[in-house]
Write a protein that holds these residues in place. Sequence first.
Motif, short mmCIF file in Angstrom:
data_model
loop_
_atom_site.label_atom_id
_atom_site.label_comp_id
_atom_site.label_asym_id
_atom_site.label_seq_id
_atom_site.Cartn_x
_atom_site.Cartn_y
_atom_site.Cartn_z
N ARG A 127 0.81 -1.20 0.12
CA ARG A 127 -0.01 0.02 -0.15
C ARG A 127 0.79 1.23 -0.02
N VAL A 128 0.57 2.19 -0.90
CA VAL A 128 1.69 3.26 -0.97
C VAL A 128 0.76 4.54 -0.74
N VAL A 129 1.38 5.69 -0.55
CA VAL A 129 0.78 6.95 -0.39
C VAL A 129 1.82 7.98 -0.81
N ASN A 130 1.03 9.04 -1.35
CA ASN A 130 1.99 10.23 -1.59
C ASN A 130 1.97 11.03 -0.31
N LEU A 131 3.30 11.72 -0.16
CA LEU A 131 3.38 12.74 0.96
C LEU A 131 2.81 13.89 0.82
N ASN A 132 2.38 14.28 -0.47
CA ASN A 132 1.44 15.63 -0.23
C ASN A 132 0.00 15.38 -0.15
N SER A 133 -0.43 14.15 -0.10
CA SER A 133 -1.78 13.77 0.23
C SER A 133 -1.74 13.85 1.88
N ILE A 134 -0.71 13.67 2.57
CA ILE A 134 -0.80 13.72 4.00
C ILE A 134 -0.36 15.13 4.48
N LYS A 135 0.36 15.76 3.97
CA LYS A 135 0.75 17.16 4.29
C LYS A 135 0.88 17.90 2.77
N GLN A 136 0.08 18.87 2.26
CA GLN A 136 0.04 19.62 1.10
C GLN A 136 1.04 20.29 0.87
N GLU A 137 1.97 20.72 2.08
CA GLU A 137 3.02 21.76 1.68
C GLU A 137 4.11 20.83 1.30
N ILE A 138 4.08 19.46 1.38
CA ILE A 138 5.53 19.07 0.95
C ILE A 138 5.38 18.84 -0.57
N THR A 139 6.32 19.60 -1.16
CA THR A 139 6.70 19.53 -2.56
C THR A 139 7.97 18.94 -2.96
N ILE A 140 8.37 18.70 -4.14
CA ILE A 140 9.55 18.31 -4.62
C ILE A 140 10.77 19.24 -3.93
N GLY A 141 10.58 20.42 -4.50
CA GLY A 141 11.58 21.41 -4.09
C GLY A 141 11.70 21.56 -2.62
N GLY A 142 10.73 21.69 -1.90
CA GLY A 142 10.70 21.60 -0.47
C GLY A 142 11.25 20.56 0.22
N LEU A 143 11.17 19.38 -0.46
CA LEU A 143 11.65 18.00 -0.05
C LEU A 143 13.27 18.19 -0.19
N GLN A 144 13.45 18.58 -1.22
CA GLN A 144 15.21 18.56 -1.69
C GLN A 144 15.83 19.38 -0.69
N GLU A 145 15.17 20.74 -0.42
CA GLU A 145 15.91 21.75 0.62
C GLU A 145 16.02 21.05 2.00
N SER A 146 14.79 20.36 2.32
CA SER A 146 14.96 19.94 3.78
C SER A 146 15.99 18.52 3.84
N LEU A 147 16.17 17.79 2.68
CA LEU A 147 17.17 16.68 2.61
C LEU A 147 18.54 17.33 2.65
N ILE A 148 18.70 18.42 2.25
CA ILE A 148 20.05 19.05 2.02
C ILE A 148 20.32 19.55 3.60
N ARG A 149 19.35 20.07 4.11
CA ARG A 149 19.61 20.66 5.69
C ARG A 149 19.98 19.16 6.58
N SER A 150 19.02 18.32 6.22
CA SER A 150 19.21 17.25 7.16
C SER A 150 20.42 16.51 6.99
N PHE A 151 21.01 16.31 5.74
CA PHE A 151 22.31 15.68 5.33
C PHE A 151 23.46 16.64 5.89
N GLN A 152 23.36 17.86 5.77
CA GLN A 152 24.38 18.79 6.47
C GLN A 152 24.49 18.57 8.00
#
Length: 333
Positions: A182-207
């Motif tokens: 069973r799969v789900v899209n992240l933006n169906s759970i939180k509408q503000e999650i976008t590809i661009g926003g998730l990329q930025e969050s990954l960069i912050r988390s990685f660093q």
Amino acid sequence: MKKLNNSIVFSKSSNPWFNLALEEHLFSTIHEDQVIMYLWQNNDTVVIGSNQNPWKECDLNKIEADGVKIARRLSGGGAVYHDNGNLNFTFITDNALYDQERQMNVVLEAVNAFGVSATFSGRNDLLIDGKKFSGNAYFLGDKASFHHGTLLVCTDLMRLSKYLTPSNHKILSKGIDSVSSRVVNLNSIKQEITIGGLQESLIRSFQAEYGECATPKTFFQDSSTVQELAGLYEKYFSWQWIFAESPSFEVHFEKDYDWGEIWIGLVLVDGCIHEMEIFTDTLVSTFVQKMKKALQGIPYDFHSVEKALLSVASTNEEKPLFEDILLLFKECL
């Protein structure tokens, strides 16, 4: 403790063969004390695992009709569908730094920064409320390793199920079946999650996990970059890699016609027809040996089958049979 040589890499291409070639290039050129986070996207692509059989895992008719690409990756695991609503990540390290838990934590922290509660399951998946939004796979080399995965943000889930539903002709294979989840899209759970926003969050988390790193490096698919990949693009693009790397398997199909019933059984090795058995009650029996001879050793794809059968000199009696057989292969391939 020696400072890590961290880097973040983006691909601006949505071509799966380029992106997988770049992934292997980064893996093969990784330096000691280096951790790379590579972020990339494929457009309308089915990606199969290293040990999987594309004829079994995918509906190849629908894939070809809709212009969807098919690619094979280095890592194991199941078949996945990628589009521009999906973000892919890869962590590449030398073996001394490879730490699956630490790498997974980067992804979990990046997702949970949006106020959700994502968890890691024992089957290499990331879940929210029991629903999968990320699948992960791994490749362990002698000197370096990588861990990559998908992040479903706003992917077309209808297309996902459409292409990963194999046709119903019977296949017996030693390949590894994909596991439906069973799969789900992240933006169906939180509408503000976008590809661009998730990329930025990954960069912050990685660093935050590995320390500050230089400005992300971006790769474009141009002639100089393709040349730099030293033949890897040709490898991932090739029929040999995508299909001939499949495990040996058997396929058979049958159909009734006005001229009689036919049953065709094939044994395929390295993606080519290795053995062929035909049973039929037609009175025009001469075409059977012609077909066996024509198809022996050829790649198991429709264009090769068509070329081989059209090259066979057929009588007026045989011609309608060959035409029907060609349509049968087209339906099954």
